[in-house]
Scaffold this motif. Structure first.
Motif, PDB file in Angstrom:
ATOM      1  N   ILE A   1     -59.737  29.522  44.530  1.00  0.00           N
ATOM      2  CA  ILE A   1     -60.350  30.847  44.562  1.00  0.00           C
ATOM      3  C   ILE A   1     -59.266  31.900  44.754  1.00  0.00           C
ATOM      4  O   ILE A   1     -58.258  31.663  45.422  1.00  0.00           O
ATOM      5  CB  ILE A   1     -61.363  30.934  45.729  1.00  0.00           C
ATOM      6  N   CYS A   2     -59.510  33.080  44.169  1.00  0.00           N
ATOM      7  CA  CYS A   2     -58.644  34.229  44.429  1.00  0.00           C
ATOM      8  C   CYS A   2     -59.433  35.501  44.179  1.00  0.00           C
ATOM      9  O   CYS A   2     -60.579  35.463  43.733  1.00  0.00           O
ATOM     10  CB  CYS A   2     -57.391  34.189  43.556  1.00  0.00           C
ATOM     11  N   GLY A   3     -58.840  36.637  44.493  1.00  0.00           N
ATOM     12  CA  GLY A   3     -59.460  37.918  44.200  1.00  0.00           C
ATOM     13  C   GLY A   3     -60.437  38.400  45.252  1.00  0.00           C
ATOM     14  O   GLY A   3     -60.200  38.270  46.455  1.00  0.00           O
ATOM     15  N   GLN A   4     -61.579  38.941  44.777  1.00  0.00           N
ATOM     16  CA  GLN A   4     -62.565  39.589  45.645  1.00  0.00           C
ATOM     17  C   GLN A   4     -63.759  38.649  45.851  1.00  0.00           C
ATOM     18  O   GLN A   4     -64.495  38.367  44.909  1.00  0.00           O
ATOM     19  CB  GLN A   4     -63.054  40.897  45.011  1.00  0.00           C
ATOM     20  N   ILE A   5     -63.957  38.185  47.083  1.00  0.00           N
ATOM     21  CA  ILE A   5     -65.032  37.208  47.343  1.00  0.00           C
ATOM     22  C   ILE A   5     -65.933  37.670  48.498  1.00  0.00           C
ATOM     23  O   ILE A   5     -66.761  36.904  48.974  1.00  0.00           O
ATOM     24  CB  ILE A   5     -64.442  35.807  47.675  1.00  0.00           C
ATOM     25  N   SER A   6     -65.771  38.875  48.993  1.00  0.00           N
ATOM     26  CA  SER A   6     -66.549  39.334  50.156  1.00  0.00           C
ATOM     27  C   SER A   6     -68.049  39.167  49.900  1.00  0.00           C
ATOM     28  O   SER A   6     -68.554  39.505  48.822  1.00  0.00           O
ATOM     29  CB  SER A   6     -66.240  40.801  50.458  1.00  0.00           C
ATOM     30  N   GLY A   7     -68.756  38.653  50.908  1.00  0.00           N
ATOM     31  CA  GLY A   7     -70.198  38.473  50.824  1.00  0.00           C
ATOM     32  C   GLY A   7     -70.630  37.133  50.254  1.00  0.00           C
ATOM     33  O   GLY A   7     -71.818  36.802  50.286  1.00  0.00           O
ATOM     34  N   GLN A   8     -69.693  36.343  49.740  1.00  0.00           N
ATOM     35  CA  GLN A   8     -70.025  35.036  49.182  1.00  0.00           C
ATOM     36  C   GLN A   8     -69.929  33.955  50.265  1.00  0.00           C
ATOM     37  O   GLN A   8     -69.453  34.199  51.371  1.00  0.00           O
ATOM     38  CB  GLN A   8     -69.078  34.707  48.029  1.00  0.00           C
ATOM     39  N   HIS A   9     -70.360  32.747  49.927  1.00  0.00           N
ATOM     40  CA  HIS A   9     -70.270  31.628  50.865  1.00  0.00           C
ATOM     41  C   HIS A   9     -69.997  30.335  50.091  1.00  0.00           C
ATOM     42  O   HIS A   9     -70.194  30.263  48.883  1.00  0.00           O
ATOM     43  CB  HIS A   9     -71.557  31.486  51.689  1.00  0.00           C
ATOM     44  N   ILE A  10     -69.563  29.323  50.838  1.00  0.00           N
ATOM     45  CA  ILE A  10     -69.287  27.997  50.275  1.00  0.00           C
ATOM     46  C   ILE A  10     -69.694  26.949  51.315  1.00  0.00           C
ATOM     47  O   ILE A  10     -69.481  27.141  52.520  1.00  0.00           O
ATOM     48  CB  ILE A  10     -67.790  27.839  49.928  1.00  0.00           C
ATOM     49  N   TYR A  11     -70.276  25.855  50.844  1.00  0.00           N
ATOM     50  CA  TYR A  11     -70.544  24.699  51.711  1.00  0.00           C
ATOM     51  C   TYR A  11     -69.522  23.621  51.421  1.00  0.00           C
ATOM     52  O   TYR A  11     -69.250  23.299  50.253  1.00  0.00           O
ATOM     53  CB  TYR A  11     -71.949  24.150  51.458  1.00  0.00           C
ATOM     54  N   VAL A  12     -68.965  23.049  52.489  1.00  0.00           N
ATOM     55  CA  VAL A  12     -67.945  22.009  52.359  1.00  0.00           C
ATOM     56  C   VAL A  12     -68.468  20.732  53.005  1.00  0.00           C
ATOM     57  O   VAL A  12     -68.867  20.728  54.182  1.00  0.00           O
ATOM     58  CB  VAL A  12     -66.626  22.434  53.041  1.00  0.00           C
TER      59      VAL A  12
ATOM     60  N   TYR B   1     -66.171  38.487  41.151  1.00  0.00           N
ATOM     61  CA  TYR B   1     -66.994  39.505  40.501  1.00  0.00           C
ATOM     62  C   TYR B   1     -66.884  40.761  41.359  1.00  0.00           C
ATOM     63  O   TYR B   1     -67.420  40.822  42.462  1.00  0.00           O
ATOM     64  CB  TYR B   1     -68.449  39.049  40.400  1.00  0.00           C
ATOM     65  N   ALA B   2     -66.163  41.749  40.881  1.00  0.00           N
ATOM     66  CA  ALA B   2     -65.820  42.916  41.681  1.00  0.00           C
ATOM     67  C   ALA B   2     -66.158  44.201  40.933  1.00  0.00           C
ATOM     68  O   ALA B   2     -66.299  44.196  39.701  1.00  0.00           O
ATOM     69  CB  ALA B   2     -64.326  42.895  42.028  1.00  0.00           C
ATOM     70  N   PRO B   3     -66.300  45.318  41.647  1.00  0.00           N
ATOM     71  CA  PRO B   3     -66.632  46.594  40.993  1.00  0.00           C
ATOM     72  C   PRO B   3     -65.481  47.205  40.214  1.00  0.00           C
ATOM     73  O   PRO B   3     -65.615  48.287  39.659  1.00  0.00           O
ATOM     74  CB  PRO B   3     -67.024  47.481  42.178  1.00  0.00           C
TER      75      PRO B   3
END
Length: 397
Positions: free
Chosen positions: A183-194, A254-256
């Motif tokens: 992952i890279c870039g803009q990820i604010s507000g997202q989540h991941i399960y590990v 996915y960013a503005p």
């Protein structure tokens, strides 16, 4: 004779000290004084409470509502465990202890916040950072990572001319060897399960790699451990898991701005089916219609599906169509969508809602290492931002 009294209230257990009563008071003032003194309790010799979750007085900020979560400990226990007291809990007998990891490190606390050094300011250097989350108990199976704030350098080229490569990277691994895309870039507000695997020694690692110096790198990730069999546990193979009747799904980065989607992504976003609901309807996010669906663009302003999406980036919604058919003869069903319009009509030039009535409900994201631009008959001249979809569960007939 003396006795100890144990009283429980507000989740606390209080052991009261010895209580003595004098039965031979008479009219002797000395006896009256002794009786009064004997009736005074030695309160709070021992106070114990559960080390459960609590809400701290520390605000998350950065546009996110709410405060950080912590664990209820005594002040001394919090300090000994390396936490930061932030507000009270257990009716004031404990402190809400918040655990932070900055500049890397490891922890086995149930809820921890992984942050860059110098947070809430940007990262001060360019050295890589590594974080390890160990299980807090043997009955933990999953780790949920919430990207409260996350901005590192993204793609080197925002038009995907060369397929795109991340300048900075976050690589997540676990003891289960579950494949998780970089992952890279803009990820604010997202989540991941590990998946942390079964057994007591499971863990997850987050390794950051940075290229060059940049003052814009900043991140705070909430790491929450989830017990096996919990209602919050995702189905196998789900990198993301949505448990509400409606919500929003976005591809990573996915960013503005004119950012592009990430390459080499293959994962599933799952939606928990609620009782009494039989379908899920997906629509392109209304506040971002122009670029809300740009993935595997073969021809500008046109929709593609199924066989047209075999060798390009696509969104997979198995057994879906633009009609919600819960009974009777089913409509023609499709499984892949690409292009820059979401539509089950080939070369459709408008977005239409797509409905899935074949549970389990999930959206597959697939992107390859090749650019949209290099395979397009009519070159894709605008950024391939990826996908932003809003979903809503539809009640059964």
């Amino acid at each position: 004779m003396g006795s100890k009294l144990r009283v429980a209230f507000f989740g606390l257990t209080v052991v009261l000290g010895t209580i003595s009563f004098s039965h031979e008071i008479g009219n002797n003032p000395r006896n009256l004084t002794s009786a009064r003194q004997a009736k005074v309790f030695s309160l709070f010799n021992v106070v114990s409470f559960n080390n459960g979750p609590c809400t701290s007085s520390s605000s998350v900020g950065s546009g996110t509502n709410g405060n950080r979560n912590g664990t209820c400990y005594t002040s001394d226990e919090c300090t000994q465990r390396g936490g930061s007291p932030s507000g009270n809990c257990a009716a004031g007998f404990g402190v809400c202890c918040v655990f932070y990891l900055s500049s890397g490190g490891s922890t086995s606390q149930n809820c921890s916040y992984l942050r860059n050094d110098n947070f809430p300011s940007g990262l001060s250097g360019s050295s890589g950072q590594s974080y390890t989350i160990n299980k807090c108990s043997c009955d933990v199976c999953y780790l949920r990572l919430d990207f409260l704030t996350f901005s590192i350098l993204g793609m080197a080229d925002n038009e995907e001319v060369m397929g795109g490569m991340c300048v900075d990277t976050l690589k997540i691994t676990s003891s289960s060897n579950e494949p998780i895309p970089e992952i890279c870039g803009q990820i604010s507000g997202q989540h991941i399960y590990v998946d942390m695997d079964q057994g007591c020694s499971g863990n997850a690692k987050l390794d950051f790699s940075f290229t060059g110096t940049a003052s814009t790198r900043i991140f705070e990730i909430k790491a929450t451990q989830i017990k096996c069999g919990s209602r919050s546990t995702p189905p196998d193979g789900c990198l993301q898991y949505h448990t509400e009747l409606d919500g929003r799904i976005q591809t990573f980065n996915y960013a503005p701005t004119d950012e592009t989607h990430l390459p080499n992504q293959e994962y599933a976003i799952c939606i928990r089916q609620e009782l009494g609901y039989c379908c899920v309807e997906y629509t392109v996010c209304p506040d971002d219609v122009p670029l809300g669906f740009t993935l595997g663009v073969l021809e500008p302003e046109m929709a593609k599906h199924d066989s047209d999406c075999e060798s390009v980036d696509f969104v997979g919604i198995e057994g879906s169509s633009s009609a919600c058919r819960q009974s009777g003869t089913p409509a023609m069903l499709y499984s892949k969508y690409c292009g820059d319009k979401l539509n089950d009509f080939t070369e459709g030039k408008l977005h239409v809602p797509i409905c899935d009535c074949t549970p389990p409900f999930l959206v597959r994201i697939y992107t390859n290492m090749f650019s949209d631009k290099s395979i397009a008959a009519d070159p894709n001249t605008k950024p391939s931002r990826g996908v932003c979809l809003e979903y809503v569960q539809i009640p059964c007939n």
